[in-house]
Structures are given as C-alpha cells and as structure tokens.
Design an enzyme around this catalytic site. Sequence first.
Site, mmCIF file in Angstrom:
data_model
loop_
_atom_site.group_PDB
_atom_site.id
_atom_site.type_symbol
_atom_site.label_atom_id
_atom_site.label_comp_id
_atom_site.label_asym_id
_atom_site.label_seq_id
_atom_site.Cartn_x
_atom_site.Cartn_y
_atom_site.Cartn_z
ATOM 1 N N ASP A 41 41.593 -3.940 130.112
ATOM 2 C CA ASP A 41 40.504 -3.105 130.603
ATOM 3 C C ASP A 41 40.995 -1.744 131.024
ATOM 4 O OD1 ASP A 41 37.546 -3.536 131.246
ATOM 5 O OD2 ASP A 41 38.418 -2.831 132.929
ATOM 6 N N HIS B 289 35.249 -10.392 126.684
ATOM 7 C CA HIS B 289 36.143 -9.453 127.192
ATOM 8 C C HIS B 289 37.468 -9.808 128.023
ATOM 9 C CE1 HIS B 289 36.973 -5.431 128.743
ATOM 10 N NE2 HIS B 289 36.874 -5.885 130.051
#
Length: 317
Positions: A101, A295
């Site tokens: 991320d 994610h």
Amino acid sequence: MKDITHRLIEGPAGRIHVAEQGDGPLVLLVHGFPESWYSWRHQLPALAAAGYRAVAMDVRGYGRSVKPARVAAYRMLELVADCVAVVRELGGGPAVIAGHDWGSGVAAHSALLRPDLFRAVALFSVPYAPRGPHRPADAFAAMGGEEEFYVSYFQEPGRAEAEIESDVRGWLAGCYAALSADGPGESAFFLPAGGRLRDRWPKDALPSWLGEEDFEVYADEFERTGLTGGLNRYRNVDRDWEDLAAWDGAPILQPSLFVAGAQDAGVRWLAGAIEAFPQTMPGLSGSHLIDGCGHWVQQERPQEVNRLLTDWLATLP
C-alpha cells in the site's frame, strides 16, 4: 509473538519501532494504511526460516514510532530517511526493501533515491509509477465526478478524523472488509456529497482473513494513537510531487517483484502503471496477480505471498 524482538531506533524525527526475526541478509518490511508492523506477522517467521533477517517497522505516525505534529513531516523524503536510518542502525545494508500500500511507495522511492542502500525492492498491491506531469491532488479530485474520491476526502486535516474517532473499531473493521476480495469494489473508495466514507462499507463483520485476536491488535493500537499520522501521508501528495522533480519519470533499476490481489480495485485503476513496468522497473523478475484476493494481499493470502517472496529473494545475487 514467539521469537520476535522489538526495539526502538533513533531516526531523523525521533524513535522508530521495529519488530525483527531471524538472521542473515536484511529484508525491511514497510506497511501501509491503516496498518502497522503487525501486517507482516505472517512474513516475519517465513523469512526468518528462509535465512533472512526480517525487520518490520512502524512507519512514523503509527504504533510506537514517532508522531510529528507537522503535516509536512510525513512527506516521502522524510519516510525514506526513516528507512535509511533503520538500515544503517541494523548494519548499513545494502538491504532488500518490501512495502505494501503506501509502504509500497515508500519502498519504491527508497530504492529510487538510495540505490546504494537498497539492492532490491518488492512491491505489494500498489505498483510503482514515476512522477508525472500533473499535480496528484488535481488528478485525484478529477476522479470523483459527482462524488468524492477518498484521497481528496482525506486532504483536509480533521475531516476524516471526525468520522473515524467516533468509532475507531467499527471504522477499521469496515475498511478491512471493504477492500478485501469480497468487498463492494470500487464504490468503497467514493462518497457522495455530505456522506461518510464508511457508509458503503460492510458493517459489523470482519473479513475472513482477519481473526478477532489479530483485529484487536490493530484496534487497540489505533484507539491509542488515532489515525492522523497515517492520514497525513495522503496530505503530502503534492509536496512529494514538488520534492521529487529531479526524479521525474525515473525508473527503478534494481531487481524487483510485484504482487497484488486480482480483486483489488486499485490494481484496475493503476493498470497503466503495471503495463509500463518494462520501462519503469526494467529489473522486474515477476508480476503476479493472485486470484480471489483483495487489497490486503500479504494477510489475505500469506502462504502464496511467502512463497513468491522467498523464491524471488533466492534469485538475488
């Protein structure tokens, strides 16, 4: 956790908390938002068993690391300097750096700016995209149309905090569930005028990959620290664009790896960056999209990530 050692390292702005396991070549792990060193809990023992010294840091603003008050203290150059400080304290490098991320951006820019200290880079969920011609905040604002993109929502200090602080646990649980493989998809990143980001997120349920005990680690930490430090990273996108002008369009030349979940909406938005890897990361040896994964790739699918990571590490000179 068994066999994990914790220590505080002196960085440019103050203490940096790290958790480490194993002996051997250094692999520095950098988390994203809203996470902590604990997001690498599955990778630390796997890397140690494979013969590496695995070190997961709390990025400034998180956990037991320093939390500067100034928004500008969370610009990319400052976060790269923290990674440099950790590597120097732990033996001077060169090290492998891996990030997820926002940590992917930190890892990529650490490799770009300090190739003398970072010999290879692994990126999870967010691909490297060199500095471009336009200010990022303008580009993010244009993405929303009649609604507002989450990065724009995070720009004003205190605005997102007001939504989060009323129910930190509920907000975190919703965030983790929303960006998982079975979450609502792209709508999770947008909010209507006057609405809240969490209004479209799942409620009252953790994703299958996150057990209650693991969730409590995150929830306890963020109830103690708040999320302003993490949100301040988003508030520096234009400062980064200015700071990195000398590296406009620059590729990362070190050996590299990219791994993401095929169901991660961000991968679809950043498909152009992935397609550009032959130019932007010519040292790339593998680009992997894991089916049925969202994610939080290293937590959703730890065994596959560990295999891809350790297999890649074994190929490095």
